[in-house]
Design a protein around this motif. Sequence first.
Motif, short mmCIF file in Angstrom:
data_model
loop_
_atom_site.label_atom_id
_atom_site.label_comp_id
_atom_site.label_asym_id
_atom_site.label_seq_id
_atom_site.Cartn_x
_atom_site.Cartn_y
_atom_site.Cartn_z
N LYS A 8 15.51 7.19 -9.44
CA LYS A 8 14.48 7.24 -8.39
C LYS A 8 13.17 7.74 -8.96
CE LYS A 8 17.63 7.91 -4.50
NZ LYS A 8 18.06 8.82 -3.42
N ARG A 11 11.55 4.59 -10.95
CA ARG A 11 11.07 3.44 -10.17
C ARG A 11 10.80 3.89 -8.74
NH1 ARG A 11 15.45 -1.26 -11.77
NH2 ARG A 11 15.09 -1.21 -14.03
N LYS A 12 9.63 3.46 -8.25
CA LYS A 12 9.28 3.83 -6.89
C LYS A 12 8.51 2.67 -6.26
CE LYS A 12 6.72 7.20 -4.17
NZ LYS A 12 5.84 8.40 -4.24
N THR A 13 9.02 2.14 -5.16
CA THR A 13 8.36 1.02 -4.46
C THR A 13 7.31 1.59 -3.53
OG1 THR A 13 10.35 -0.32 -4.55
CG2 THR A 13 8.69 -0.93 -2.91
N THR A 16 5.52 -3.80 -0.48
CA THR A 16 6.38 -4.96 -0.68
C THR A 16 5.98 -5.69 -1.95
OG1 THR A 16 6.62 -5.24 1.70
CG2 THR A 16 7.18 -7.13 0.32
N GLU A 19 5.87 -2.06 -7.43
CA GLU A 19 6.75 -0.98 -7.84
C GLU A 19 6.07 -0.16 -8.94
OE1 GLU A 19 11.30 -1.40 -8.72
OE2 GLU A 19 10.19 -1.78 -10.58
N ARG A 21 6.43 2.27 -12.17
CA ARG A 21 7.42 2.49 -13.23
C ARG A 21 6.90 3.56 -14.19
NH1 ARG A 21 11.29 -1.27 -14.24
NH2 ARG A 21 11.08 -0.96 -16.51
N ARG A 30 4.51 -2.63 -11.52
CA ARG A 30 5.09 -3.97 -11.63
C ARG A 30 5.02 -4.66 -10.27
NH1 ARG A 30 10.72 -4.84 -14.63
NH2 ARG A 30 11.56 -3.69 -12.83
N TYR A 32 6.16 -8.18 -7.94
CA TYR A 32 7.22 -9.17 -7.80
C TYR A 32 6.68 -10.35 -6.98
CZ TYR A 32 10.44 -5.42 -9.17
OH TYR A 32 11.07 -4.41 -9.83
N ARG A 41 8.64 -11.02 -12.38
CA ARG A 41 8.20 -9.64 -12.39
C ARG A 41 7.18 -9.50 -13.50
NH1 ARG A 41 13.67 -9.73 -11.71
NH2 ARG A 41 14.52 -8.58 -9.90
N HIS A 48 -0.61 5.55 -12.31
CA HIS A 48 -0.29 5.52 -10.89
C HIS A 48 -1.35 6.22 -10.05
CE1 HIS A 48 4.19 5.25 -12.29
NE2 HIS A 48 3.48 4.16 -12.55
#
Length: 419
Positions: A8, A11-13, A16, A19, A21, A30, A32, A41, A48
């Motif tokens: 966790k 990776r954190k979304t 939608t 993500e 990383r 990243r 999608y 991807r 961040h």
Amino acid sequence: MGRNMETKAVRKTVSTGVELRNGKRTESIRIYFTYRGVDCREALKLSHTKQNIAYAIRRRGEVLNAIERGTFLYEEFFPDSPRAKLFAPPVAEAPPPPEPESVPTIGELLREYLGIAKRNLELSSYNCYRQVADLHLFPTWGAKPVTELTPRELRQWIMTLDVKRKTVQLILTPLRNTLEQALVDELIESNPFDSIRLNKILSRDQMQSDFRADPFDVDEIEAILNACDREQERNMFRYAFCTGMRPSEYIAQQWANVSFVTHQLEVAGAFVDGQSKRSAKTAAGLRLVDMRQGALESLKGQQAHTKLRGGTIFLNPTYGAPWTGDKAIRERWRRVLLLAGVRYRNPYQTRHTFASSLLMLGANPMYVATQLGHVDSALVFKTYGRWVSAGLDSGKRERLLQLYTRTDVRKGEEFPRFG
């Protein structure tokens, strides 16, 4: 549990398809999306921060919009991605170089020119060009590419033509015009004729003209008319002698062209190569000719044969139809001269006889020019100069006056007597 907590943390979304990383030393974001049925991807090497996360979200939205519009290019959005090569559009093969345009042959261009000439020229001129093209030009130059013709080749060929200068010029005219059109169309850079000078390559004999006026004297005129075994034949030849009209003109004469009131004959056209035309080479060619005694006798004699028809004056007596050209006339003319015992000259010499007879009787050269359809007297002096001051004995003079005195003038008043 420690393993799950580590995942966790890695990776954190945040939205939608977006993500965050964490790597050992760097952070990335990243995104999608699905493209051509493939889940894709793509990592953006961004920390961040709020601004970078917002940028990643916008970037994904741009990708989705481009996919929807059909304008998405993988390598444009993600040039360093391995998938960029996978989804790269196929490289279009370079089109083959255009084939060089084929060079037209002289024959092809000559046919094109003759097609134009047929529309623009008199039928007689076109037929003449067509004939010399078939006889001289197509056999010699028809298959040669127009760009390969050189002045030297042209000059050497001209020197093989064993004809007079006038005929050489006639043969060359369609070819010269064809090459001139090729120059206008930028098919050739220069016209080979530009460096050709006929007076430098033709022989002295070729430069001298065969033409000469060779008129009939009054003894020969009378012998010819007496040798005609058909009245219509005699009427036509006497008319030719006494009007100075060309064969193409007198066979086209209509009764409507005759005025017994004004004593004049109208030359309103000609009959050439089987075709009637109401035109002449010059405006002076369409003219009024004064009626003379010999012409009047011909018309009176011809009335019983064709006057009631009201059309053409002189018909071919064998068929009762208009003459279709001078070939049949030449055949009859040759036979008549043979019977008369007169040295042969072609039927056109009746025109020269008319001019020389008027001059010997004392007519003004300018007046003779108007009767012949010339614009001035220069050609009369050039062609008939030696007859201007030629004398006549009294007997021959009287006999010529019977033929050449105008019908509206009393004999002896039109022409002054010599000394």
